[in-house]
Design a protein around this motif. Sequence first.
Motif, PDB file in Angstrom:
ATOM      1  N   LEU A  99       0.840  -1.197   0.000  1.00 56.47           N
ATOM      2  CA  LEU A  99       0.000   0.000   0.000  1.00 56.47           C
ATOM      3  C   LEU A  99       0.871   1.241   0.000  1.00 56.47           C
ATOM      4  CD1 LEU A  99      -2.674  -0.960   2.679  1.00 56.47           C
ATOM      5  CD2 LEU A  99      -2.934  -1.001   0.212  1.00 56.47           C
ATOM      6  N   GLU A 100       0.271   2.356  -0.375  1.00 60.58           N
ATOM      7  CA  GLU A 100       0.933   3.646  -0.285  1.00 60.58           C
ATOM      8  C   GLU A 100       0.193   4.477   0.748  1.00 60.58           C
ATOM      9  OE1 GLU A 100       1.223   5.412  -4.122  1.00 60.58           O
ATOM     10  OE2 GLU A 100       2.207   3.647  -4.980  1.00 60.58           O
ATOM     11  N   LEU A 101       0.783   5.577   1.138  1.00 62.75           N
ATOM     12  CA  LEU A 101       0.204   6.414   2.185  1.00 62.75           C
ATOM     13  C   LEU A 101      -1.186   6.915   1.808  1.00 62.75           C
ATOM     14  CD1 LEU A 101       0.694   7.586   4.958  1.00 62.75           C
ATOM     15  CD2 LEU A 101       1.745   9.573   3.876  1.00 62.75           C
ATOM     16  N   ASN A 102      -1.389   7.271   0.540  1.00 67.20           N
ATOM     17  CA  ASN A 102      -2.722   7.761   0.145  1.00 67.20           C
ATOM     18  C   ASN A 102      -3.766   6.637   0.209  1.00 67.20           C
ATOM     19  OD1 ASN A 102      -1.731   6.404  -2.059  1.00 67.20           O
ATOM     20  ND2 ASN A 102      -2.348   7.944  -3.557  1.00 67.20           N
ATOM     21  N   ASP A 103      -3.356   5.356   0.039  1.00 72.48           N
ATOM     22  CA  ASP A 103      -4.283   4.231   0.198  1.00 72.48           C
ATOM     23  C   ASP A 103      -4.755   4.131   1.642  1.00 72.48           C
ATOM     24  OD1 ASP A 103      -4.042   3.424  -2.495  1.00 72.48           O
ATOM     25  OD2 ASP A 103      -2.239   2.250  -2.026  1.00 72.48           O
ATOM     26  N   VAL A 104      -3.816   4.270   2.567  1.00 69.34           N
ATOM     27  CA  VAL A 104      -4.164   4.197   3.994  1.00 69.34           C
ATOM     28  C   VAL A 104      -5.103   5.344   4.362  1.00 69.34           C
ATOM     29  CG1 VAL A 104      -3.236   4.348   6.335  1.00 69.34           C
ATOM     30  CG2 VAL A 104      -2.055   2.982   4.621  1.00 69.34           C
ATOM     31  N   LYS A 105      -4.823   6.518   3.862  1.00 69.06           N
ATOM     32  CA  LYS A 105      -5.680   7.664   4.175  1.00 69.06           C
ATOM     33  C   LYS A 105      -7.087   7.481   3.584  1.00 69.06           C
ATOM     34  CE  LYS A 105      -2.011  11.045   4.721  1.00 69.06           C
ATOM     35  NZ  LYS A 105      -1.383  12.271   4.221  1.00 69.06           N
ATOM     36  N   ARG A 106      -7.159   6.923   2.364  1.00 76.01           N
ATOM     37  CA  ARG A 106      -8.466   6.685   1.741  1.00 76.01           C
ATOM     38  C   ARG A 106      -9.253   5.643   2.535  1.00 76.01           C
ATOM     39  NH1 ARG A 106     -10.273   3.034  -1.824  1.00 76.01           N
ATOM     40  NH2 ARG A 106      -8.184   2.222  -2.201  1.00 76.01           N
ATOM     41  N   ILE A 107      -8.592   4.570   2.947  1.00 81.47           N
ATOM     42  CA  ILE A 107      -9.259   3.528   3.745  1.00 81.47           C
ATOM     43  C   ILE A 107      -9.723   4.098   5.080  1.00 81.47           C
ATOM     44  CG2 ILE A 107      -8.895   1.346   4.968  1.00 81.47           C
ATOM     45  CD1 ILE A 107      -6.951   0.610   2.643  1.00 81.47           C
ATOM     46  N   ALA A 108      -8.875   4.921   5.698  1.00 76.52           N
ATOM     47  CA  ALA A 108      -9.252   5.552   6.969  1.00 76.52           C
ATOM     48  C   ALA A 108     -10.461   6.461   6.780  1.00 76.52           C
ATOM     49  CB  ALA A 108      -8.077   6.336   7.533  1.00 76.52           C
ATOM     50  N   ASN A 109     -10.499   7.174   5.672  1.00 73.94           N
ATOM     51  CA  ASN A 109     -11.645   8.044   5.381  1.00 73.94           C
ATOM     52  C   ASN A 109     -12.913   7.219   5.190  1.00 73.94           C
ATOM     53  OD1 ASN A 109     -13.061  10.434   4.736  1.00 73.94           O
ATOM     54  ND2 ASN A 109     -12.790  10.005   2.567  1.00 73.94           N
ATOM     55  N   LEU A 110     -12.814   6.102   4.461  1.00 73.21           N
ATOM     56  CA  LEU A 110     -13.985   5.249   4.245  1.00 73.21           C
ATOM     57  C   LEU A 110     -14.483   4.650   5.562  1.00 73.21           C
ATOM     58  CD1 LEU A 110     -12.881   3.385   0.993  1.00 73.21           C
ATOM     59  CD2 LEU A 110     -14.678   5.112   1.205  1.00 73.21           C
ATOM     60  N   ALA A 111     -13.547   4.357   6.469  1.00 75.37           N
ATOM     61  CA  ALA A 111     -13.909   3.787   7.768  1.00 75.37           C
ATOM     62  C   ALA A 111     -14.263   4.872   8.776  1.00 75.37           C
ATOM     63  CB  ALA A 111     -12.755   2.942   8.299  1.00 75.37           C
ATOM     64  N   ARG A 112     -14.227   6.113   8.334  1.00 72.91           N
ATOM     65  CA  ARG A 112     -14.529   7.264   9.189  1.00 72.91           C
ATOM     66  C   ARG A 112     -13.579   7.325  10.386  1.00 72.91           C
ATOM     67  NH1 ARG A 112     -16.723   8.704   5.029  1.00 72.91           N
ATOM     68  NH2 ARG A 112     -18.950   8.887   4.782  1.00 72.91           N
ATOM     69  N   LEU A 113     -12.282   7.065  10.112  1.00 77.96           N
ATOM     70  CA  LEU A 113     -11.245   7.154  11.126  1.00 77.96           C
ATOM     71  C   LEU A 113     -10.420   8.408  10.873  1.00 77.96           C
ATOM     72  CD1 LEU A 113      -9.942   3.480  11.133  1.00 77.96           C
ATOM     73  CD2 LEU A 113     -11.509   4.533  12.763  1.00 77.96           C
ATOM     74  N   GLU A 114     -10.095   9.101  11.937  1.00 79.42           N
ATOM     75  CA  GLU A 114      -9.253  10.279  11.806  1.00 79.42           C
ATOM     76  C   GLU A 114      -7.846   9.894  12.228  1.00 79.42           C
ATOM     77  OE1 GLU A 114      -8.902  14.697  13.738  1.00 79.42           O
ATOM     78  OE2 GLU A 114     -10.887  13.817  13.530  1.00 79.42           O
ATOM     79  N   LEU A 115      -6.923   9.893  11.265  1.00 74.66           N
ATOM     80  CA  LEU A 115      -5.543   9.513  11.540  1.00 74.66           C
ATOM     81  C   LEU A 115      -4.627  10.712  11.350  1.00 74.66           C
ATOM     82  CD1 LEU A 115      -5.167   6.085   9.652  1.00 74.66           C
ATOM     83  CD2 LEU A 115      -5.576   6.452  12.073  1.00 74.66           C
ATOM     84  N   SER A 116      -3.717  10.900  12.292  1.00 76.85           N
ATOM     85  CA  SER A 116      -2.689  11.922  12.097  1.00 76.85           C
ATOM     86  C   SER A 116      -1.675  11.384  11.099  1.00 76.85           C
ATOM     87  CB  SER A 116      -2.008  12.241  13.432  1.00 76.85           C
ATOM     88  OG  SER A 116      -1.263  11.118  13.869  1.00 76.85           O
ATOM     89  N   GLU A 117      -0.769  12.235  10.664  1.00 77.34           N
ATOM     90  CA  GLU A 117       0.247  11.818   9.700  1.00 77.34           C
ATOM     91  C   GLU A 117       1.125  10.713  10.292  1.00 77.34           C
ATOM     92  OE1 GLU A 117       1.433  12.081   5.854  1.00 77.34           O
ATOM     93  OE2 GLU A 117      -0.099  13.320   6.789  1.00 77.34           O
ATOM     94  N   THR A 118       1.461  10.825  11.560  1.00 80.71           N
ATOM     95  CA  THR A 118       2.285   9.816  12.235  1.00 80.71           C
ATOM     96  C   THR A 118       1.542   8.483  12.319  1.00 80.71           C
ATOM     97  OG1 THR A 118       3.233  11.588  13.578  1.00 80.71           O
ATOM     98  CG2 THR A 118       3.612   9.335  14.320  1.00 80.71           C
ATOM     99  N   GLU A 119       0.259   8.535  12.691  1.00 78.98           N
ATOM    100  CA  GLU A 119      -0.546   7.310  12.780  1.00 78.98           C
ATOM    101  C   GLU A 119      -0.714   6.658  11.411  1.00 78.98           C
ATOM    102  OE1 GLU A 119      -3.512   8.251  16.538  1.00 78.98           O
ATOM    103  OE2 GLU A 119      -3.969   9.122  14.571  1.00 78.98           O
ATOM    104  N   ALA A 120      -0.891   7.469  10.386  1.00 79.80           N
ATOM    105  CA  ALA A 120      -1.049   6.936   9.037  1.00 79.80           C
ATOM    106  C   ALA A 120       0.236   6.241   8.585  1.00 79.80           C
ATOM    107  CB  ALA A 120      -1.423   8.054   8.068  1.00 79.80           C
TER     108      ALA A 120
END
Length: 100
Positions: A3-24
């Motif tokens: 995965l790439e960082l934008n994939d993780v952010k997209r998945i987090a958005n779909l799951a309605r999770l708020e991730l900081s840059e460090t958490e992502a």
Amino acid sequence: MSLELNDVKRIANLARLELSETEANSTLEKLNGFFSIAEQLKAVDTTGVAPLSHPIATVMPEICLRLREDKVTESNHRAEYQQVAPATQDGLYLVPKVIE
């Protein structure tokens, strides 16, 4: 697969999770680690290996899961159970429509 960082952010958005840059970034490393392990497992040749009912069966066969024979042990009581139902058709319970 990785995965790439934008994939993780997209998945987090779909799951309605708020991730900081460090958490992502941390999540990205963990997920890619899981995918790496899965790829290693895929590479193992398992031809001729019988599947196990439980992993402990390899070291303690007396504890392995004992499955019962698949046979009918009770008679069909559907007609009796449906006598008290307000509406049935072809052995199914009829219920009022609740979504329009």
